[in-house]
Design a protein around this motif. Structure first.
Motif, short mmCIF file in Angstrom:
data_model
loop_
_atom_site.label_atom_id
_atom_site.label_comp_id
_atom_site.label_asym_id
_atom_site.label_seq_id
_atom_site.Cartn_x
_atom_site.Cartn_y
_atom_site.Cartn_z
N ASP A 1 39.39 35.74 51.12
CA ASP A 1 38.59 34.55 51.38
C ASP A 1 37.31 34.53 50.54
O ASP A 1 36.95 33.52 49.95
N LYS B 1 38.21 33.88 46.81
CA LYS B 1 38.51 32.47 46.56
C LYS B 1 37.24 31.63 46.55
O LYS B 1 37.07 30.75 45.71
N LYS B 2 36.31 31.93 47.45
CA LYS B 2 35.04 31.21 47.50
C LYS B 2 34.25 31.44 46.21
O LYS B 2 33.70 30.50 45.63
#
Length: 110
Positions: free
Chosen positions: A80, A83-84
């Motif tokens: 996560d 991806k951010k």
């Protein structure tokens, strides 16, 4: 060695006789917009891996491809956040999937 195109390989440590350049991957000796494809395979080990991603953005040509392959266990932990960071840097994530052993991310430089 199987690819006809020019390939640049970077690592913190280069073994003698290999075609690998020893350097900090947050500052590779390539010009801006110099390459079509960047690959990180088992290489986002450092705590500053966001700097590695920014450097790949710098050296990639517009619409160049970034491919990431990291061990599944680590990938589950950082997916996560990774991806951010990629999106914040300017990459478009085209594909994001797991195999039995790896997390794979395919991105394009916007």
């Amino acid at each position: 060695k199987e690819i006809n195109n020019k390939v640049h390989a970077f690592d913190y440590i280069a073994k003698e006789g290999e075609d690998v350049i020893a350097c900090d991957m947050s500052n590779v000796p390539l010009d801006d917009n110099a390459v079509d494809v960047a690959v990180f395979s088992l290489s986002l080990m450092g705590s500053n891996y966001e700097d590695y991603l920014k450097e790949s953005y710098r050296i990639l040509k517009p619409y160049g491809n970034l491919f990431i392959a990291e061990p599944k266990k680590k990938g589950e932990r950082i997916r996560d956040d990774l991806k951010k960071q990629l999106t914040k840097i300017g990459f478009k994530i085209v594909d994001d999937y797991y195999s039995s052993n790896f997390l794979y991310l395919d991105c394009i430089k916007n």
